[in-house]
Design a protein around this motif. Structure first.
Motif, PDB file in Angstrom:
ATOM      1  N   UNK A  92      32.669  34.993  43.956  1.00  0.00           N
ATOM      2  CA  UNK A  92      33.221  34.777  45.289  1.00  0.00           C
ATOM      3  C   UNK A  92      34.391  33.802  45.193  1.00  0.00           C
ATOM      4  N   UNK A  93      35.339  33.919  46.121  1.00  0.00           N
ATOM      5  CA  UNK A  93      36.517  33.062  46.077  1.00  0.00           C
ATOM      6  C   UNK A  93      36.207  31.593  46.202  1.00  0.00           C
ATOM      7  N   UNK A  94      35.133  31.233  46.919  1.00  0.00           N
ATOM      8  CA  UNK A  94      34.736  29.834  47.092  1.00  0.00           C
ATOM      9  C   UNK A  94      33.446  29.560  46.338  1.00  0.00           C
ATOM     10  N   UNK A  95      33.384  28.495  45.540  1.00  0.00           N
ATOM     11  CA  UNK A  95      32.179  28.199  44.744  1.00  0.00           C
ATOM     12  C   UNK A  95      31.097  27.537  45.582  1.00  0.00           C
ATOM     13  N   UNK A  96      29.881  27.541  45.036  1.00  0.00           N
ATOM     14  CA  UNK A  96      28.763  26.847  45.671  1.00  0.00           C
ATOM     15  C   UNK A  96      28.192  25.754  44.768  1.00  0.00           C
ATOM     16  N   UNK A  97      28.647  25.687  43.519  1.00  0.00           N
ATOM     17  CA  UNK A  97      28.187  24.664  42.576  1.00  0.00           C
ATOM     18  C   UNK A  97      29.378  24.159  41.777  1.00  0.00           C
ATOM     19  N   UNK A  98      29.271  22.927  41.292  1.00  0.00           N
ATOM     20  CA  UNK A  98      30.393  22.312  40.582  1.00  0.00           C
ATOM     21  C   UNK A  98      29.873  21.296  39.576  1.00  0.00           C
ATOM     22  N   UNK A 132      36.526  17.471  39.549  1.00  0.00           N
ATOM     23  CA  UNK A 132      35.386  18.325  39.857  1.00  0.00           C
ATOM     24  C   UNK A 132      35.829  19.755  39.595  1.00  0.00           C
ATOM     25  N   UNK A 133      35.046  20.500  38.825  1.00  0.00           N
ATOM     26  CA  UNK A 133      35.383  21.882  38.490  1.00  0.00           C
ATOM     27  C   UNK A 133      34.237  22.795  38.904  1.00  0.00           C
ATOM     28  N   UNK A 134      34.550  24.091  39.046  1.00  0.00           N
ATOM     29  CA  UNK A 134      33.490  25.053  39.338  1.00  0.00           C
ATOM     30  C   UNK A 134      32.819  25.476  38.036  1.00  0.00           C
ATOM     31  N   UNK A 135      31.908  26.425  38.111  1.00  0.00           N
ATOM     32  CA  UNK A 135      31.147  26.807  36.927  1.00  0.00           C
ATOM     33  C   UNK A 135      31.974  27.598  35.921  1.00  0.00           C
ATOM     34  N   UNK A 136      33.195  27.993  36.295  1.00  0.00           N
ATOM     35  CA  UNK A 136      34.119  28.634  35.361  1.00  0.00           C
ATOM     36  C   UNK A 136      35.055  27.623  34.711  1.00  0.00           C
ATOM     37  N   UNK A 137      34.984  26.378  35.145  1.00  0.00           N
ATOM     38  CA  UNK A 137      35.865  25.351  34.617  1.00  0.00           C
ATOM     39  C   UNK A 137      37.166  25.214  35.368  1.00  0.00           C
ATOM     40  N   UNK A 138      37.315  25.897  36.491  1.00  0.00           N
ATOM     41  CA  UNK A 138      38.546  25.820  37.287  1.00  0.00           C
ATOM     42  C   UNK A 138      38.499  24.612  38.211  1.00  0.00           C
ATOM     43  N   UNK A 139      39.632  23.960  38.357  1.00  0.00           N
ATOM     44  CA  UNK A 139      39.709  22.692  39.079  1.00  0.00           C
ATOM     45  C   UNK A 139      39.464  22.871  40.573  1.00  0.00           C
ATOM     46  N   UNK A 140      38.666  21.971  41.140  1.00  0.00           N
ATOM     47  CA  UNK A 140      38.434  21.930  42.579  1.00  0.00           C
ATOM     48  C   UNK A 140      39.084  20.700  43.203  1.00  0.00           C
TER      49      UNK A 140
END
Length: 273
Positions: A92-98, A132-140
């Protein structure tokens, strides 16, 4: 950028105000030239005044960088690319965990004393990048402070901003430096379950820990950009903007490769001169 990368970037560029009748005037230089120049600086770690003659004058490039930094346009471009990367990966475009962590880097003499500090644990005199990054390592979210600011103190600002920008995030993994009252504070004020991933008892030397390796990999990605190997920026906001630029480079290349893989019969575009 290659033509494939530019096609990805062009589709998600922020719309200039003058095109929407909100005032302002057209840019003097092509956006592709300006973005290429900023990416060149981030990737190669050069000085602003050392901008090659193939690009627009260095002061115009810096003015473009500062304008996008102050108006949040680089943040907007980065977030749009991140959403596309997540969707391309089947998420999904927006993550739920980081995952949250910090990195201390040495600072150059151009960094003022009021925005730098000494990290006694890492023995680094400079600044600290809290991300803070998502579970793919992309920056939040990214926050740059003096290296003497503790992870817990910075996390109050970082997690609050995370809760505002990404309301769907309900779980954040962290290391042992985020223990204590911060766990209860995050749940009460941000609605986030802060889970500490600790090293196993008796573990020696390096060991890959669940979830925590993701953010460490992101720090490795950032260190590929030579401008980020050391903090040269007078303003912490400039350091944060350069982190966003570095991640946009990674994501545009990833999306361009996915496009090429999805259409193998198409001729591969040549790199821009």
């Amino acid at each position: 950028m290659t033509d494939a990368e530019w096609a990805v970037v062009r589709a998600v560029l922020p719309v200039p105000a003058w095109l929407e009748g909100r005032g302002g005037q057209p840019e003097c230089y092509c956006h592709r030239q300006m973005i290429d120049a900023v990416r060149y600086l981030v990737d190669n770690g050069i000085k602003w005044r050392a901008m090659p003659a193939d690009f627009p004058p260095w002061d115009r490039v810096y003015a473009f960088f500062a304008r996008w930094r102050d108006r949040g346009l680089v943040h907007e471009l980065h977030d749009r690319l991140r959403a596309r990367c997540r969707q391309a990966a089947g998420r999904d475009g927006e993550p739920t965990a980081a995952i949250v962590d910090a990195q201390s880097v040495k600072a150059a003499s151009s960094v003022h004393a009021d925005s730098r500090g000494f990290d006694g644990g890492k023995l680094v005199n400079g600044r600290k990048r809290h991300i803070v990054v998502d579970t793919l390592g992309l920056l939040l979210v990214v926050l740059v402070t003096g290296a003497d600011v503790t992870d817990r103190a910075a996390a109050h600002v970082l997690l609050r901003e995370l809760a505002v920008r990404h309301r769907r995030v309900v779980l954040v993994w962290a290391d042992g430096s985020y223990t204590g009252p911060l766990v209860d504070w995050a749940a009460e004020h941000c609605g986030i379950a802060l889970t500490v991933v600790k090293r196993p008892d008796g573990a020696r030397g390096f060991q890959v820990l669940p979830r925590r390796w993701v953010v460490e990999r992101t720090f490795g990605w950032l260190m590929r950009s030579r401008r980020l190997a050391r903090d040269y920026e007078t303003l912490p906001s400039s350091s944060e903007a350069l982190v966003h630029w570095s991640m946009t480079m990674l994501m545009t290349r990833r999306l361009a490769r996915r496009t090429a893989a999805a259409h193998p019969r198409l001729p591969q575009p040549a790199a821009a001169a």
